[in-house]
Design an enzyme around this catalytic site. Sequence first.
Site, PDB file in Angstrom:
ATOM      1  N   LYS A 201      -4.138  11.968   4.059  1.00 35.83           N
ATOM      2  CA  LYS A 201      -3.541  12.231   3.508  1.00 35.83           C
ATOM      3  C   LYS A 201      -3.596  13.486   3.373  1.00 35.83           C
ATOM      4  O   LYS A 201      -4.373  14.863   3.336  1.00 35.83           O
ATOM      5  CB  LYS A 201      -2.587  11.969   2.680  1.00 35.83           C
ATOM      6  CG  LYS A 201      -1.544  13.369   2.680  1.00 35.83           C
ATOM      7  CD  LYS A 201      -0.250  12.205   1.389  1.00 35.83           C
ATOM      8  CE  LYS A 201       0.279  12.658   0.785  1.00 35.83           C
ATOM      9  NZ  LYS A 201       1.805  12.095   0.253  1.00 35.83           N
TER      10      LYS A 201
ATOM     11  N   GLU B  79     -12.795   4.640   1.367  1.00 34.26           N
ATOM     12  CA  GLU B  79     -13.328   4.346   2.464  1.00 34.26           C
ATOM     13  C   GLU B  79     -12.859   4.664   3.561  1.00 34.26           C
ATOM     14  O   GLU B  79     -13.633   4.677   4.474  1.00 34.26           O
ATOM     15  CB  GLU B  79     -11.988   3.046   1.953  1.00 34.26           C
ATOM     16  CG  GLU B  79     -12.318   1.986   1.106  1.00 34.26           C
ATOM     17  CD  GLU B  79     -11.565   3.063  -0.262  1.00 34.26           C
ATOM     18  OE1 GLU B  79     -11.023   3.702  -0.158  1.00 34.26           O
ATOM     19  OE2 GLU B  79     -11.044   2.039  -1.529  1.00 34.26           O
TER      20      GLU B  79
ATOM     21  N   GLY C 185       2.580   8.587   0.652  1.00 33.46           N
ATOM     22  CA  GLY C 185       1.450   7.180   2.007  1.00 33.46           C
ATOM     23  C   GLY C 185       2.378   6.086   1.999  1.00 33.46           C
ATOM     24  O   GLY C 185       2.425   6.077   3.655  1.00 33.46           O
ATOM     25  N   ARG C 186       2.739   5.591   1.202  1.00 28.88           N
ATOM     26  CA  ARG C 186       3.969   4.325   1.515  1.00 28.88           C
ATOM     27  C   ARG C 186       5.286   4.473   2.278  1.00 28.88           C
ATOM     28  O   ARG C 186       5.903   3.438   3.171  1.00 28.88           O
ATOM     29  CB  ARG C 186       3.750   3.435   0.520  1.00 28.88           C
ATOM     30  CG  ARG C 186       4.584   4.180  -0.517  1.00 28.88           C
ATOM     31  CD  ARG C 186       4.154   3.111  -1.925  1.00 28.88           C
ATOM     32  NE  ARG C 186       5.099   3.656  -2.867  1.00 28.88           N
ATOM     33  CZ  ARG C 186       4.385   4.404  -3.803  1.00 28.88           C
ATOM     34  NH1 ARG C 186       2.705   5.450  -3.597  1.00 28.88           N
ATOM     35  NH2 ARG C 186       4.568   5.406  -4.443  1.00 28.88           N
TER      36      ARG C 186
ATOM     37  N   GLU D 210       3.871  -0.570  -5.197  1.00 29.99           N
ATOM     38  CA  GLU D 210       3.095   0.618  -5.519  1.00 29.99           C
ATOM     39  C   GLU D 210       4.224   1.505  -5.790  1.00 29.99           C
ATOM     40  O   GLU D 210       4.180   2.650  -7.156  1.00 29.99           O
ATOM     41  CB  GLU D 210       1.882   1.109  -4.078  1.00 29.99           C
ATOM     42  CG  GLU D 210       1.396   2.070  -4.890  1.00 29.99           C
ATOM     43  CD  GLU D 210       0.433   2.095  -3.318  1.00 29.99           C
ATOM     44  OE1 GLU D 210      -0.661   1.831  -3.462  1.00 29.99           O
ATOM     45  OE2 GLU D 210       1.125   4.176  -3.046  1.00 29.99           O
TER      46      GLU D 210
ATOM     47  N   HIS E 163       5.053 -25.034   5.136  1.00 30.51           N
ATOM     48  CA  HIS E 163       4.061 -26.074   5.114  1.00 30.51           C
ATOM     49  C   HIS E 163       2.993 -26.315   4.290  1.00 30.51           C
ATOM     50  O   HIS E 163       1.952 -26.574   3.577  1.00 30.51           O
ATOM     51  CB  HIS E 163       3.576 -26.398   6.564  1.00 30.51           C
ATOM     52  CG  HIS E 163       4.503 -26.901   7.739  1.00 30.51           C
ATOM     53  ND1 HIS E 163       4.505 -27.750   8.057  1.00 30.51           N
ATOM     54  CD2 HIS E 163       5.018 -26.156   8.307  1.00 30.51           C
ATOM     55  CE1 HIS E 163       5.340 -28.464   8.703  1.00 30.51           C
ATOM     56  NE2 HIS E 163       5.952 -26.943   9.528  1.00 30.51           N
TER      57      HIS E 163
ATOM     58  N   LYS F 217      -9.480   5.185  -6.757  1.00 29.90           N
ATOM     59  CA  LYS F 217     -10.263   6.037  -6.018  1.00 29.90           C
ATOM     60  C   LYS F 217     -11.830   6.864  -6.494  1.00 29.90           C
ATOM     61  O   LYS F 217     -12.287   7.022  -6.159  1.00 29.90           O
ATOM     62  CB  LYS F 217      -9.115   7.278  -5.713  1.00 29.90           C
ATOM     63  CG  LYS F 217      -8.489   7.052  -4.631  1.00 29.90           C
ATOM     64  CD  LYS F 217      -7.366   7.787  -3.659  1.00 29.90           C
ATOM     65  CE  LYS F 217      -6.582   7.394  -2.701  1.00 29.90           C
ATOM     66  NZ  LYS F 217      -5.618   8.061  -2.082  1.00 29.90           N
TER      67      LYS F 217
HETATM   68  C1  G6Q Z   1       0.408   5.469  -0.816  1.00 28.90           C
HETATM   69  C2  G6Q Z   1      -0.653   5.545  -1.181  1.00 28.90           C
HETATM   70  C3  G6Q Z   1      -2.320   4.895  -0.795  1.00 28.90           C
HETATM   71  C4  G6Q Z   1      -2.839   6.338   0.303  1.00 28.90           C
HETATM   72  C5  G6Q Z   1      -3.859   5.665   0.364  1.00 28.90           C
HETATM   73  C6  G6Q Z   1      -4.890   6.125   1.505  1.00 28.90           C
HETATM   74  O1  G6Q Z   1       1.518   5.875  -0.767  1.00 28.90           O
HETATM   75  O2  G6Q Z   1      -0.659   6.863  -1.715  1.00 28.90           O
HETATM   76  O3  G6Q Z   1      -2.149   4.210  -0.580  1.00 28.90           O
HETATM   77  O4  G6Q Z   1      -1.625   5.733   0.852  1.00 28.90           O
HETATM   78  O5  G6Q Z   1      -4.916   5.367  -1.158  1.00 28.90           O
HETATM   79  O6  G6Q Z   1      -4.140   8.095   0.989  1.00 28.90           O
HETATM   80  P1  G6Q Z   1      -5.118   9.192   2.045  1.00 28.90           P
HETATM   81  O7  G6Q Z   1      -3.845   8.629   3.316  1.00 28.90           O
HETATM   82  O8  G6Q Z   1      -5.050   9.977   1.241  1.00 28.90           O
HETATM   83  O9  G6Q Z   1      -5.934   8.495   2.717  1.00 28.90           O
END
Ligand code: G6Q
Length: 556
Positions: A219, A225, A281-282, A367, A398, A518
């Site tokens: 986003k 990462e 994001g989620r 989250e 199990h 982050k």
């Molecule tokens: C989701 C969070 C988080 C995010 C990641 C990746 O709701 O905000 O999990 O999706 O940190 O972020 P970017 O898409 O900005 O790389």
Amino acid sequence: MASATRPATETRSISPLIQRSAWKALKTHFDSIREVHLRELFAKDPSRGERMTVDGAGLFLDYSKNRITGDTVKLLLQLAEELGLAARIEAMFRGEKINVTEKRAVLHIALRAPKGSSIVVDGANVVPEVHAVLDKMEAFADRVRSGEWKGHTGKRIRNIINIGIGGSDLGPVMAYEALRHYSDRSLTFRFVSNVDGTDFAEAVQDLDPAETLFIISSKTFTTLETMTNAHSARDWSLAGLGGDEKSVAKHFVAVSTNSSEVAKFGIDTANMFEFWDWVGGRYSMDSAIGLSTMVAVGPENFRAMLDGFHQMDEHFRTAPFERNLPVLIGLLGIWYNNFFGAHTVAVLPYEQYLKRFPAYLQQLTMESNGKHVTLDGAHVDYATGPIYWGEPGTNGQHSFYQLIHQGTNLIPCDFIAFTETLNELGRHHDMLIANVFAQTEALAFGKTAEQVKSEGTPDWLVPHRVFEGNRPSNTILADRLTPQTLGKLVALYEHSVFTQGTIWQINSFDQWGVELGKALAQRIIPELENAVEPALKHDSSTNNLIRRYRQRRQKP
Ligand code: G6Q
């Protein structure tokens, strides 16, 4: 970004949750029911197994094996009413900026709104934009799937690697695994998320760069990462393609809200698939973040998944709360979390294709509702989001089911199962489903000392073989795992999270804890990499760990 001034919200006038009359009534009711066994509830009310069920948007929920009576449900519904759940739902669907700390609308529901509908944010209808991106994704997916999209050397693309993390990874991975049955088996899909170089190295070790396309999903397009992996992917791709920078356009596309960072990376913004700041994001697996899903299963299946999401959205918005699946599941979660003091919820899909569903739900639920202050910044004096965890059945049986059956923690469970299998194989499916029903039955009713004795068990062994029962569960049944069903299931949990966030009066749509992560490592990276011993100003433990790492690290 958060504002320094507090947003004015109607919630500031809401009295604290635990002082509300519905909450107090629930507390009194809880004191009268806490010791009542499910055996007794079923004995006194033999039809509850048929009555405490709901069909909604094609999903069937049996919630009869919960430690509740009709009064419990009434009181929980009263609580939802007192907290203005109906108005909050409408506020979300109208595009109001209910994510108050980030001043954003929360409109994942717009991602699956049918063409021709209207949802207005800041004066503009966002639905046409959503469909324009879907059409662009479709054209791209068709080109890759048909082999028309060629790599730099003219070879067709056979491998697609999504690079992203958190919300830009968990949804795509989960959906790819869940819908694998519908995927194009001539294409290979991999997902790289971890900054641990092993993730990338293992994902590409057997692949030909000439046949490999990367989807960089971020986003913000600044996440450590993802950008680290994206640069390694660029290096790997360029090294395998003779270093020609022009190849990047053929082997990299981006999914982002940040076109300037995408361009800086070297990706042609014509190959960028957009989404918007009103998609968390989620909550983004059905946005362009789902590009890998669409390439895997094809546009038609992707649209069927969106239709499933939309059907559950409509159910959530219009069904009376007493027959509303997300509302009931959300409220039952409150009942265990806040009254029984249950700290966790187990999600147990009896469907191998849903093996990543619990991991996906962990982010969605924790989250969203892992918050310690209310919308107006007051510290909560009640528990908020519980811990979600789980594994697909029957594997969990199990291992950790032992603790659910005979341990000292109360763990409400969501069992998810399908009447049809996608891989009919002898008697496998009947056995699988027999296990679901047997588990929920055993958890609810247990086995008394008398029953154990009557089986001829010696007295000394009896206590070990007694199952107290009274372990609650929901059973969610659907006909078959299709793209549409997956959409319904995900939306079911999205809206149950919303229901709970509304009751707890928290913001389910920000994630300052993630933002912290982050930023934190940024300070330490140079301290690890500096050629000169840095002056360390952490606590003595952190300083010592950094020194030890520097001393022992053998750089290649
Ligand atoms: C989701 C969070 C988080 C995010 C990641 C990746 O709701 O905000 O999990 O999706 O940190 O972020 P970017 O898409 O900005 O790389």
